[in-house]
Write an enzyme that holds these catalytic residues in place. Structure first.
Site, mmCIF file in Angstrom:
data_model
loop_
_atom_site.group_PDB
_atom_site.id
_atom_site.type_symbol
_atom_site.label_atom_id
_atom_site.label_comp_id
_atom_site.label_asym_id
_atom_site.label_seq_id
_atom_site.Cartn_x
_atom_site.Cartn_y
_atom_site.Cartn_z
ATOM 1 N N LEU A 92 96.559 -24.568 112.445
ATOM 2 C CA LEU A 92 95.309 -25.154 112.947
ATOM 3 C C LEU A 92 94.091 -24.271 112.683
ATOM 4 C CD1 LEU A 92 96.800 -26.546 116.288
ATOM 5 C CD2 LEU A 92 96.453 -27.777 114.133
ATOM 6 N N GLY A 137 93.656 -27.233 108.784
ATOM 7 C CA GLY A 137 94.604 -27.973 109.625
ATOM 8 C C GLY A 137 93.938 -28.636 110.809
ATOM 9 N N ARG A 179 101.115 -21.215 115.178
ATOM 10 C CA ARG A 179 101.895 -20.032 115.569
ATOM 11 C C ARG A 179 101.222 -19.293 116.730
ATOM 12 N NH1 ARG A 179 102.231 -15.211 111.268
ATOM 13 N NH2 ARG A 179 100.000 -15.405 111.594
ATOM 14 N N THR A 180 99.938 -19.059 116.624
ATOM 15 C CA THR A 180 99.210 -18.420 117.722
ATOM 16 C C THR A 180 98.684 -19.532 118.627
ATOM 17 O OG1 THR A 180 98.571 -16.700 116.166
ATOM 18 C CG2 THR A 180 97.330 -16.787 118.232
ATOM 19 N N LYS A 184 98.748 -20.644 105.615
ATOM 20 C CA LYS A 184 98.504 -19.740 104.485
ATOM 21 C C LYS A 184 99.620 -19.916 103.451
ATOM 22 C CE LYS A 184 96.707 -15.068 104.364
ATOM 23 N NZ LYS A 184 95.297 -15.431 104.602
ATOM 24 N N SER A 230 91.881 -31.296 98.693
ATOM 25 C CA SER A 230 90.632 -30.595 98.412
ATOM 26 C C SER A 230 89.474 -31.212 99.171
ATOM 27 C CB SER A 230 90.307 -30.619 96.921
ATOM 28 O OG SER A 230 89.060 -29.957 96.714
ATOM 29 N N GLY A 231 88.527 -30.372 99.503
ATOM 30 C CA GLY A 231 87.326 -30.861 100.180
ATOM 31 C C GLY A 231 86.832 -29.844 101.190
ATOM 32 N N LYS A 289 96.311 -30.035 91.877
ATOM 33 C CA LYS A 289 95.342 -29.306 92.727
ATOM 34 C C LYS A 289 94.975 -27.966 92.086
ATOM 35 C CE LYS A 289 92.561 -28.094 95.862
ATOM 36 N NZ LYS A 289 92.743 -27.241 96.992
ATOM 37 N N HIS A 301 92.564 -28.668 89.410
ATOM 38 C CA HIS A 301 91.286 -28.971 90.085
ATOM 39 C C HIS A 301 90.566 -27.662 90.407
ATOM 40 C CE1 HIS A 301 88.939 -29.080 93.794
ATOM 41 N NE2 HIS A 301 88.612 -30.332 93.494
ATOM 42 N N ASN A 302 91.296 -26.720 90.970
ATOM 43 C CA ASN A 302 90.649 -25.467 91.348
ATOM 44 C C ASN A 302 90.207 -24.669 90.127
ATOM 45 O OD1 ASN A 302 91.278 -26.270 93.925
ATOM 46 N ND2 ASN A 302 92.002 -24.270 94.588
ATOM 47 N N GLU A 337 87.128 -26.124 89.135
ATOM 48 C CA GLU A 337 86.143 -25.706 90.162
ATOM 49 C C GLU A 337 85.580 -24.315 89.812
ATOM 50 O OE1 GLU A 337 87.589 -26.194 94.319
ATOM 51 O OE2 GLU A 337 87.209 -24.055 94.549
ATOM 52 N N ARG A 368 84.622 -13.413 87.605
ATOM 53 C CA ARG A 368 84.770 -12.937 88.992
ATOM 54 C C ARG A 368 85.361 -11.534 88.985
ATOM 55 N NH1 ARG A 368 86.683 -17.790 93.128
ATOM 56 N NH2 ARG A 368 85.487 -19.466 92.167
HETATM 57 N N1 LIG Z 1 89.856 -23.229 103.307
HETATM 58 C C1 LIG Z 1 89.725 -24.155 102.361
HETATM 59 O O1 LIG Z 1 88.608 -24.534 101.956
HETATM 60 C C2 LIG Z 1 90.929 -24.774 101.762
HETATM 61 C C3 LIG Z 1 92.201 -24.303 102.042
HETATM 62 N N2 LIG Z 1 93.291 -24.914 101.526
HETATM 63 C C4 LIG Z 1 94.643 -24.455 101.836
HETATM 64 O O2 LIG Z 1 94.995 -24.985 103.125
HETATM 65 C C5 LIG Z 1 95.830 -24.067 103.840
HETATM 66 C C6 LIG Z 1 95.179 -23.710 105.158
HETATM 67 O O3 LIG Z 1 93.931 -23.111 104.857
HETATM 68 P P1 LIG Z 1 92.964 -22.526 105.983
HETATM 69 O O4 LIG Z 1 92.788 -23.537 107.031
HETATM 70 O O5 LIG Z 1 91.786 -21.987 105.271
HETATM 71 O O6 LIG Z 1 93.834 -21.376 106.661
HETATM 72 P P2 LIG Z 1 94.414 -19.982 106.114
HETATM 73 O O7 LIG Z 1 94.818 -20.117 104.694
HETATM 74 O O8 LIG Z 1 93.464 -18.919 106.479
HETATM 75 O O9 LIG Z 1 95.757 -19.843 107.010
HETATM 76 C C7 LIG Z 1 95.686 -19.661 108.391
HETATM 77 C C8 LIG Z 1 96.758 -20.454 109.086
HETATM 78 O O10 LIG Z 1 98.069 -20.091 108.606
HETATM 79 C C9 LIG Z 1 98.880 -19.763 109.735
HETATM 80 N N3 LIG Z 1 99.915 -18.818 109.340
HETATM 81 C C10 LIG Z 1 99.806 -17.747 108.535
HETATM 82 N N4 LIG Z 1 100.991 -17.129 108.410
HETATM 83 C C11 LIG Z 1 101.875 -17.810 109.167
HETATM 84 C C12 LIG Z 1 103.267 -17.666 109.467
HETATM 85 N N5 LIG Z 1 103.971 -16.669 108.935
HETATM 86 N N6 LIG Z 1 103.837 -18.565 110.282
HETATM 87 C C13 LIG Z 1 103.116 -19.572 110.807
HETATM 88 N N7 LIG Z 1 101.819 -19.762 110.576
HETATM 89 C C14 LIG Z 1 101.193 -18.898 109.758
HETATM 90 C C15 LIG Z 1 97.898 -19.197 110.705
HETATM 91 O O11 LIG Z 1 98.448 -19.140 111.985
HETATM 92 P P3 LIG Z 1 97.882 -18.089 113.058
HETATM 93 O O12 LIG Z 1 96.699 -18.742 113.683
HETATM 94 O O13 LIG Z 1 99.005 -17.898 113.991
HETATM 95 O O14 LIG Z 1 97.525 -16.845 112.310
HETATM 96 C C16 LIG Z 1 96.782 -20.204 110.571
HETATM 97 O O15 LIG Z 1 97.066 -21.401 111.238
HETATM 98 C C17 LIG Z 1 96.021 -22.879 102.907
HETATM 99 O O16 LIG Z 1 97.195 -23.044 102.171
HETATM 100 C C18 LIG Z 1 94.813 -22.950 101.985
HETATM 101 O O17 LIG Z 1 95.032 -22.346 100.739
HETATM 102 C C19 LIG Z 1 93.187 -26.041 100.741
HETATM 103 C C20 LIG Z 1 91.959 -26.549 100.435
HETATM 104 C C21 LIG Z 1 90.722 -25.937 100.880
HETATM 105 O O1 LIG Z 2 91.155 -25.119 97.338
HETATM 106 C C1 LIG Z 2 90.007 -24.921 97.619
HETATM 107 C C2 LIG Z 2 88.965 -25.928 97.332
HETATM 108 O O2 LIG Z 2 89.399 -26.908 96.457
HETATM 109 C C3 LIG Z 2 89.641 -23.628 98.270
HETATM 110 O O3 LIG Z 2 88.336 -23.609 98.689
HETATM 111 C C4 LIG Z 2 90.038 -22.485 97.399
HETATM 112 O O4 LIG Z 2 90.824 -21.618 98.177
HETATM 113 C C5 LIG Z 2 88.901 -21.701 96.851
HETATM 114 O O5 LIG Z 2 89.437 -20.771 95.980
HETATM 115 P P1 LIG Z 2 88.932 -19.267 95.838
HETATM 116 O O6 LIG Z 2 89.001 -18.654 97.211
HETATM 117 O O7 LIG Z 2 89.900 -18.673 94.888
HETATM 118 O O8 LIG Z 2 87.517 -19.343 95.323
#
Ligand SMILES: NC(=O)C1=CN([C@@H]2O[C@H](COP(=O)(O)OP(=O)(O)OC[C@H]3O[C@@H](n4cnc5c(N)ncnc54)[C@H](OP(=O)(O)O)[C@@H]3O)[C@@H](O)[C@H]2O)C=CC1
Ligand SMILES: O=C(CO)[C@H](O)[C@H](O)COP(=O)(O)O
Length: 483
Positions: free
Chosen positions: A14, A18, A38-39, A79, A132-133, A186, A189-190, A193, A291
């Site tokens: 979450l 999430g 988890r937390t 993650k 994505s978004g 995906k 896509h990235n 991006e 980068r």
């Molecule tokens: N941020 C973005 O713009 C985008 C992200 N994504 C993908 O979506 C996913 C979620 O991204 P985002 O919301 O940014 O969060 P993060 O990638 O920062 O992940 C954090 C979440 O992962 C949980 N987590 C990490 N390790 C564990 C573990 N060992 N067991 C259980 N839970 C764990 C954390 O729980 P806790 O709170 O307990 O630490 C928290 O809920 C990732 O795979 C990311 O790459 C996809 C598209 C866009």
């Molecule tokens: O999936 C995504 C969007 O489509 C994320 O924003 C992605 O993690 C961005 O990548 P980076 O941190 O490598 O710039």
């Protein structure tokens, strides 16, 4: 442990993605959403902040599973990597045949293929879904790229369609292919991006360094571009970023941010896979490398110190911004063409029945690379799915030809002004390579044959040949040689 089975879907993880996806799901008619993190504090925070969502909050993974109606469906948004594996294992242990585990994170598609294989014997469906978004898309409608089996998509498809972005009346979701196809798409896509962001960055640098414009004026240029063929989410947010002023210093935001770009790995994966697939994706690779160069402060400082002097920026004439726009557009066409080449190569290698027009359509809304441009790409692949490159589609061929002079002027001006444009220049070189009558690859073949007897083919007849370079330099036909 409760066993109320009241939720028709659940979300694990979450953080930003999430929690917003869970809210998006909860806002749709008929959904009751179970949430678990988890937390636990994160779960409590989400539930307290959004009572309207009617979440079923679980404090443990057992409670979470027990709260799901059968067949159970859970979306993992954690993650990528070990975190995802940990949650998959927890769910797989508790789920039953017919239940569905969805990984909506940015997993490596090879991991997704392996995970599906590992879980398949239990009868539980494992589905890798690219989403994505960002934060806003997850809440209001992302672009969704599901892989996995056609059977699981029958259950999952309507749920995903209900939360996806809508473009031209169509939900931005399609079953892109089996097993890891969703995460592969995906990943591409990235990669695109990354290329798009780099090209926009280069356009900004040129307008500032050569064009002499301040960030707020460049924001106006980008806002204007966003009304035309360059219209896209990335152009739109770039204008907003350039308008931002740092409240602490009064300086443009872009001037107070350290110029070292980070990355989470999907761009690197795209390039690694393209190399394996033999697909030239120079635009994406240059963006990844740019980068990496930015994040080398010691080398940058050393070369800055040792460089005798820096070139004076060339004089920009009245049409300079228009030239930059044309160079940006042409370079974008190249980056997308390369990305779609990688899509095709991946589909062939992994046996996915991928439709490029459908991919272009689901990228038209919700995702980071959403752009007006994608309507044209969808049309190009609908009109003729067999084009060898996007660059030969009539619309894009004409657009690139019309912008070609400007593109060349911009790359030349950048070189003379000392403005790094790895994206623009590699895209132009790629275009020139494809368009050239002859390439120096013939000479490379000669070199390979000279030092390594690697052989070559001739332009005038079939067969494989080798020149006796260290002998009398006559040519031998080695077509049927067993060596
Ligand atoms: N941020 C973005 O713009 C985008 C992200 N994504 C993908 O979506 C996913 C979620 O991204 P985002 O919301 O940014 O969060 P993060 O990638 O920062 O992940 C954090 C979440 O992962 C949980 N987590 C990490 N390790 C564990 C573990 N060992 N067991 C259980 N839970 C764990 C954390 O729980 P806790 O709170 O307990 O630490 C928290 O809920 C990732 O795979 C990311 O790459 C996809 C598209 C866009
Ligand atoms: O999936 C995504 C969007 O489509 C994320 O924003 C992605 O993690 C961005 O990548 P980076 O941190 O490598 O710039």
């Amino acid at each position: 442990m409760s066993t109320n089975e009241t939720a028709n879907i659940g979300v694990v993880g979450l953080a930003v993605m999430g929690s917003n996806l869970a809210r998006n799901l909860a806002s749709r008619e008929g959904n009751t959403v179970a949430v678990y993190n988890r937390t636990h504090a994160r779960t409590e925070e989400l539930v307290a902040a959004h009572p309207e969502a009617g979440f079923v909050a679980a404090g443990t993974i057992d409670d979470f599973v027990a709260s799901l109606a059968r067949p159970r469906t859970a979306i993992i948004m954690v993650k990528a990597g070990a975190g995802t594996d940990a949650v998959i294992d927890q769910l797989a242990e508790r789920f039953e045949p017919g239940d569905i585990i969805v990984d909506g994170g940015n997993a490596n598609f090879q991991d997704t293929i392996a995970r599906e294989k590992r879980i398949a014997p239990t009868g539980v469906h494992f589905v890798g879904v690219g989403i994505s978004g960002g934060e806003e898309g997850a809440l209001n409608g992302p672009s969704i790229m599901p892989g996995g089996s056609a059977e699981s998509y029958e259950t999952l498809g309507p749920i995903l369609a209900s939360i996806a972005a809508v473009a031209k009346g169509e939900p931005c979701v399609t079953h892109v292919g089996t097993d890891g196809a969703g995460h592969f798409i995906k990943m591409i896509h990235n990669g695109i991006e990354y290329a798009d962001m780099q090209l926009i960055g280069e356009a900004y640098d040129l307008l500032r360094t050569v064009g002499g414009l301040e960030p707020h004026a460049i924001a106006d240029v980008f806002a204007e571009w966003n009304k035309g063929s360059l219209e896209s989410y990335l152009i739109e947010i770039t204008a907003e970023i350039l308008r931002q002023v740092d409240s602490a210093t009064g300086k443009p935001f872009v001037d107070i941010v350290l110029d070292q770009a980070g990355s989470k790995g999907t761009g690197v994966w795209t390039v690694q896979n393209a190399l394996d697939l033999g697909v030239p994706v120079g635009g994406i690779a240059e963006a990844v490398f740019a980068r990496a160069v930015s994040a080398k402060p010691a080398q940058r400082a050393a070369v800055r110190r040792s460089a005798a002097s820096r070139p004076q920026p060339q004089k920009a004439d009245a049409g300079f911004a228009d030239d930059v726009a044309k160079a940006l557009y042409a370079s974008k066409v190249v980056a997308y063409a390369q990305g779609f080449d990688a899509v095709l190569a991946g589909a062939e290698k992994y046996g996915w029945d991928i439709h490029k027009d459908r991919i272009a359509k689901i990228w038209r809304g919700g995702c980071i690379i959403r752009a007006r441009f994608l309507d044209r790409i969808a049309e190009a692949y609908t009109d003729n799915p067999d084009i060898t490159t996007l660059l030969e589609a009539p619309y894009f061929a004409q657009a690139v030809t019309q912008g070609e002079d400007a593109w060349r002027r911009i790359v030349a001006t950048a070189a003379l002004s000392g403005v790094p444009v790895p994206g623009f220049s590699s895209a132009l070189s790629y275009y020139d390579s494809l368009a050239a009558e002859r390439l120096p690859a013939a000479l490379v073949q000669g070199q390979r044959d000279f030092f390594g007897a690697h052989t070559y083919r001739r332009t005038d007849r079939e067969g494989t040949f080798h020149t006796l370079w260290s002998g009398d330099r006559t040519e031998v036909d080695v077509t049927h040689s067993t060596h």
